[in-house]
Enzyme design. Structure first.
Site, short mmCIF file in Angstrom:
data_model
loop_
_atom_site.label_atom_id
_atom_site.label_comp_id
_atom_site.label_asym_id
_atom_site.label_seq_id
_atom_site.Cartn_x
_atom_site.Cartn_y
_atom_site.Cartn_z
N GLY A 1 10.63 -43.15 -77.86
CA GLY A 1 11.12 -41.79 -77.65
C GLY A 1 10.29 -40.94 -76.73
N LYS B 1 7.90 -39.75 -63.63
CA LYS B 1 7.85 -41.06 -64.27
C LYS B 1 7.51 -42.02 -63.14
CE LYS B 1 10.38 -44.23 -67.29
NZ LYS B 1 9.40 -44.19 -68.38
N ASP C 1 16.12 -42.65 -67.75
CA ASP C 1 15.04 -41.79 -68.25
C ASP C 1 14.58 -40.81 -67.17
OD1 ASP C 1 15.17 -43.14 -70.64
OD2 ASP C 1 13.35 -44.30 -70.34
N GLU D 1 5.18 -39.15 -67.50
CA GLU D 1 5.55 -40.11 -68.54
C GLU D 1 5.15 -41.53 -68.14
OE1 GLU D 1 9.47 -42.16 -70.43
OE2 GLU D 1 9.63 -40.03 -69.94
N GLY E 1 6.23 -47.94 -71.49
CA GLY E 1 5.77 -48.77 -72.59
C GLY E 1 4.60 -48.15 -73.31
#
Length: 235
Positions: A18, A41, A58, A120, A123
């Site tokens: 999440g 990201k 995402d 972000e 994993g």
């Protein structure tokens, strides 16, 4: 508050815990307060092919929460089609990722000067970038405090404590952590969370219930906002 420039690295205890949901919810909460927002990201594996190139869901969700005008490629500069470990995806294409390059991409967004910028990871904490570097090295190179998203499911205590230990040993500050209840049938939920609270020496900034049943990603972000304490980060 609006003059603040807060920057955090969003890490997870594993994949699918999440990170994006929490990052988007924090950005959305900041936007509702009139703060400017940006996100990166740097690496995404698991994309779809579009007319504009590879796109990751995402990263698209993060971009939707940015008030700073950014192009997709600024939010997600390195994208791979297959949903596999990024360094393996790069190897299969004859490429080699490097932390200094990822840091350069990220710094470009940081220079936009948003009140809240979130970076972000992918994993868990030690996801490899190449044969000797990991995404943890990116957070280290940026000297970013870390927000850890803990997927509350069987094994979460060990995963969370090992990750916290690694973050601390890497010399970074754990600014806070979020308990995200990814398993709706988690046994002894309260006891597991209480154990983590007693052992993690950083504030728990959110306890998010299981939200998978809520319709769209945007609806889940809206719901998640109500369970997060942004004041811990921006005050």
């Amino acid at each position: 508050m609006k003059r603040l420039k807060q920057r955090y690295f969003i890490a997870g205890t594993d994949t699918d815990v999440g990170k994006t949901l929490v990052a988007c919810a924090l950005l959305a909460q900041a936007r509702s307060r009139g703060l400017t927002t940006a996100a990166v990201k740097p690496v995404a594996a698991g994309c779809i092919e579009t007319e504009d190139g590879l796109r990751n869901d995402d990263a698209d969700q993060l971009l939707a929460q940015c008030t700073v005008p950014l192009h997709y490629e600024q939010v997600n500069p390195i994208a791979f089609l297959e949903p596999i470990a990024p360094h393996i995806a790069a190897q299969k294409l004859g490429q080699r990722m490097q932390v200094d390059r990822l840091s350069g991409f990220t710094s470009g967004v940081l220079m936009q000067g948003a009140n809240l910028t979130l970076v972000e990871g992918a994993g868990g904490w030690r996801v490899p970038v190449n044969e000797r570097e990991t995404l943890a090295d990116l957070a280290i190179s940026l000297s970013m405090p870390v927000i850890l998203v803990v997927g509350i499911r069987l094994g979460c205590i060990n995963h969370a404590l090992l990750t916290v230990e690694a973050i601390t040993k890497d010399g970074l500050k754990l600014a806070g952590w979020v308990a995200n209840c990814v398993d709706p049938e988690m046994a002894e939920l309260e006891a597991n969370i209480a154990t983590l609270q007693s052992r993690i020496k950083a504030p728990m900034i959110g306890l998010v219930p299981h939200l998978t049943g809520i319709g769209t990603p945007a609806a889940r972000v809206d719901a998640c906002q109500t369970y997060l304490d942004l004041d811990t980060l921006v005050n």
